[in-house]
Write an enzyme that holds these catalytic residues in place. Structure first.
Site, PDB file in Angstrom:
ATOM      1  N   PHE A  59       0.708  -1.068  -0.025  1.00 54.87           N
ATOM      2  CA  PHE A  59       0.150  -0.208   0.134  1.00 54.87           C
ATOM      3  C   PHE A  59       1.100   0.998  -0.161  1.00 54.87           C
ATOM      4  O   PHE A  59       1.717   1.582   0.631  1.00 54.87           O
ATOM      5  CB  PHE A  59      -0.755   0.053   1.339  1.00 54.87           C
ATOM      6  CG  PHE A  59      -1.253   1.038   1.206  1.00 54.87           C
ATOM      7  CD1 PHE A  59      -2.557   0.495   0.313  1.00 54.87           C
ATOM      8  CD2 PHE A  59      -1.806   2.480   1.903  1.00 54.87           C
ATOM      9  CE1 PHE A  59      -3.497   1.940   0.191  1.00 54.87           C
ATOM     10  CE2 PHE A  59      -2.195   3.368   1.698  1.00 54.87           C
ATOM     11  CZ  PHE A  59      -3.383   3.179   0.993  1.00 54.87           C
ATOM     12  N   ASP A  91       9.213   2.526   1.942  1.00 54.19           N
ATOM     13  CA  ASP A  91       8.160   3.583   2.364  1.00 54.19           C
ATOM     14  C   ASP A  91       7.716   3.650   3.808  1.00 54.19           C
ATOM     15  O   ASP A  91       7.481   2.087   4.336  1.00 54.19           O
ATOM     16  CB  ASP A  91       6.981   2.980   0.974  1.00 54.19           C
ATOM     17  CG  ASP A  91       5.050   3.770   1.227  1.00 54.19           C
ATOM     18  OD1 ASP A  91       5.471   4.332   2.472  1.00 54.19           O
ATOM     19  OD2 ASP A  91       4.916   3.953   0.916  1.00 54.19           O
ATOM     20  N   LYS A  97       2.532  11.239   7.246  1.00 52.21           N
ATOM     21  CA  LYS A  97       1.745  10.400   8.838  1.00 52.21           C
ATOM     22  C   LYS A  97       2.225  11.267   9.735  1.00 52.21           C
ATOM     23  O   LYS A  97       2.262  12.263  10.216  1.00 52.21           O
ATOM     24  CB  LYS A  97       1.554   9.110   9.147  1.00 52.21           C
ATOM     25  CG  LYS A  97       1.163   8.627   7.313  1.00 52.21           C
ATOM     26  CD  LYS A  97       0.097   7.408   7.824  1.00 52.21           C
ATOM     27  CE  LYS A  97      -0.987   7.527   6.742  1.00 52.21           C
ATOM     28  NZ  LYS A  97      -0.249   5.391   5.666  1.00 52.21           N
TER      29      LYS A  97
HETATM   30  C1  LIG Z   1      -0.668   6.220   4.548  1.00 54.97           C
HETATM   31  C2  LIG Z   1       0.396   5.500   3.101  1.00 54.97           C
HETATM   32  C3  LIG Z   1       0.393   6.073   2.198  1.00 54.97           C
HETATM   33  C4  LIG Z   1      -0.146   6.792   1.769  1.00 54.97           C
HETATM   34  O1  LIG Z   1      -0.652   8.092   2.841  1.00 54.97           O
HETATM   35  P1  LIG Z   1      -1.281   9.572   2.541  1.00 54.97           P
HETATM   36  O2  LIG Z   1      -1.381  10.197   3.114  1.00 54.97           O
HETATM   37  O3  LIG Z   1      -2.802   8.592   2.669  1.00 54.97           O
HETATM   38  O4  LIG Z   1      -1.357   9.618   0.791  1.00 54.97           O
HETATM   39  C5  LIG Z   1       2.015   5.213   1.488  1.00 54.97           C
HETATM   40  N1  LIG Z   1       2.340   4.532   2.047  1.00 54.97           N
HETATM   41  C6  LIG Z   1       2.147   3.952   2.877  1.00 54.97           C
HETATM   42  C7  LIG Z   1       2.844   2.829   3.819  1.00 54.97           C
HETATM   43  C8  LIG Z   1       1.622   4.458   3.851  1.00 54.97           C
HETATM   44  O5  LIG Z   1       0.712   3.311   4.703  1.00 54.97           O
END
Ligand SMILES: *Cc1c(COP(=O)(O)O)cnc(C)c1O
Length: 406
Positions: free
Chosen positions: A146, A231, A260
């Site tokens: 994701f 990520d 985040k």
């Molecule tokens: C939440 C998340 C994203 C995307 O972040 P948004 O602020 O919702 O666009 C990307 N990578 C990971 C691993 C995430 O958990």
């Protein structure tokens, strides 16, 4: 204040359902106040937040120091755009690079934008540094990943619902199994620019790869001159008990995306961290964002990072995460297949016959705990990193009867 709204939760849910796009299916709890690990609904009921806005509030709800930084900056100067300079951006760069050991940073707003930025940097790096023929760059990603919801990002998603109805997709991606280093080695060609990987798949269901996987990935990427992009938007900034989840194996990726918790929940702030060789590929005009690097976001992010370190939240996540996970594993529920995770990123996977995680999350909500199911059969427990042992014991006393129900 808005807490005295003359609307019930039911009224507000009706409004959301009537006027809002139905792209989420939230638990029916309407929150109006938060402090630390606690949130309150419109009727004044208190809940322990075991989701932390998908790890965006690692520092706890409404952290007073971050709030103060936000207020002071909001009173002085919220936005300049990058057409001019501002007195927060340079300090953010310096502080985030000193903390993480990277040479350069590029701030954006949402996580998806940070990922898009990392992918653009990797593509341009492959053409200008590695020598991949123009237009041929390939990026490898993992099944179950994701990384956000933009069209290019869903182009390498393996989740049918994320893609269904949204094509045509961006080309140039290849998907391999997660946790399988040999699959990575086999997938690399001379045109491979990068491998993007989550050290633990959060949305994928708190999937922890085999020990040594990240070390092997690092090694394979180095040997083939492929950028390793981690990520860490969900796993980073203390969530797993280290600053980055890659630190558990002492692995330094070429590129890290963060977001985040970078703002402690106050404001969308994300960033790409990398070497000068990688982020140096951007020339003026190549990439940008009206709000990226704005002084309000930068002031908030600077304080959010300081709070994380100075208030020992990372160590707390390591110690109490282990305790929480051990205690969950001891519950001995007939419904539970596995308890797994690192630090305070914990997934409880239910057995196929358990009726799905949603009903457990609803039962937890009735007892004052907010948790969200992921992938139908996994309950994620990821409370703010300011949680205490007492809070965890309180939570466990309520989780036990729920996991032991019929
Ligand atoms: C939440 C998340 C994203 C995307 O972040 P948004 O602020 O919702 O666009 C990307 N990578 C990971 C691993 C995430 O958990």
């Amino acid at each position: 204040m808005s807490i005295a709204l003359n609307y019930s939760s039911e009224d507000l849910i009706d409004l959301e359902d009537r006027y809002g796009a139905h792209n989420y299916r939230p638990l029916d709890v309407v929150l109006s106040k938060g402090e630390g690990v606690w949130v309150w609904d419109v009727e004044g009921n208190r809940y322990m937040d075991c989701l932390s806005a998908y790890s965006a509030v690692n520092q706890g709800h409404a952290h007073p120091r971050i709030r103060q930084a936000l207020i002071e900056q909001a009173e002085r100067l919220p936005l300049t755009s990058r057409a001019f300079r501002n007195d927060q951006l340079g300090l953010f760069y310096q502080e985030v690079c000193n903390l993480t050991g990277y040479e350069m940073a590029l701030p954006m707003n949402t996580g998806a934008e940070a990922v898009e930025t990392a992918l653009k940097a990797a593509r341009k790096w492959s053409y200008t540094v590695k020598g991949v023929p123009d237009g041929q760059a390939k990026i490898i990603a993992c099944q179950g990943n994701f990384a956000g919801r933009t069209i290019s990002i869903i182009s390498f998603s393996s989740e049918p619902q994320y893609r269904d109805g949204f094509g045509p997709f961006t080309p140039g991606f290849k998907i391999i199994p997660y946790g399988d280093a040999k699959a990575l080695k086999d997938a690399i060609t001379p045109d491979t620019a990068a491998f993007i990987v989550e050290p633990i798949q959060g949305e994928g269901g708190v999937i922890v790869p085999p020990d040594g996987y990240l070390t092997q990935v690092r090694d394979i990427c180095s040997r083939h001159n492929v950028l390793m992009i981690a990520d860490e938007i969900q796993t980073g900034l203390g969530r797993t008990g280290k600053l980055f989840a890659c630190d558990h194996e002492d692995v330094q990726p070429d590129v890290i995306t963060i977001g985040k918790a970078l703002s402690g929940g106050y404001y969308p702030v994300s960033a790409v961290l990398a070497s000068r060789e990688v982020l140096g590929v951007f020339n003026p005009g190549d990439h940008g964002s009206t709000f990226g690097g704005n002084p309000l976001g930068m002031a908030v992010a600077r304080e959010a990072l300081r709070v994380l370190v100075e208030e020992n939240m990372i160590k707390n996540a390591a110690e109490l995460g282990e305790y929480f996970q051990d205690q969950l594993a001891e519950i001995n529920s007939p419904h539970v297949k596995e308890v797994r995770g690192k630090g305070l990123l914990i997934g409880v996977e239910l057995k196929p016959g358990s009726g799905g995680a949603r009903r457990f999350c609803e039962a937890l909500q009735e007892r004052g705990i907010l948790a969200k199911e992921t992938h139908h059969n996994i309950i994620r427990f990821a409370p703010p990193l300011v949680i205490t042992r007492q809070d965890i014991d309180w939570t466990l006393d309520r989780i036990r009867p729920v996991l032991l129900m019929d």
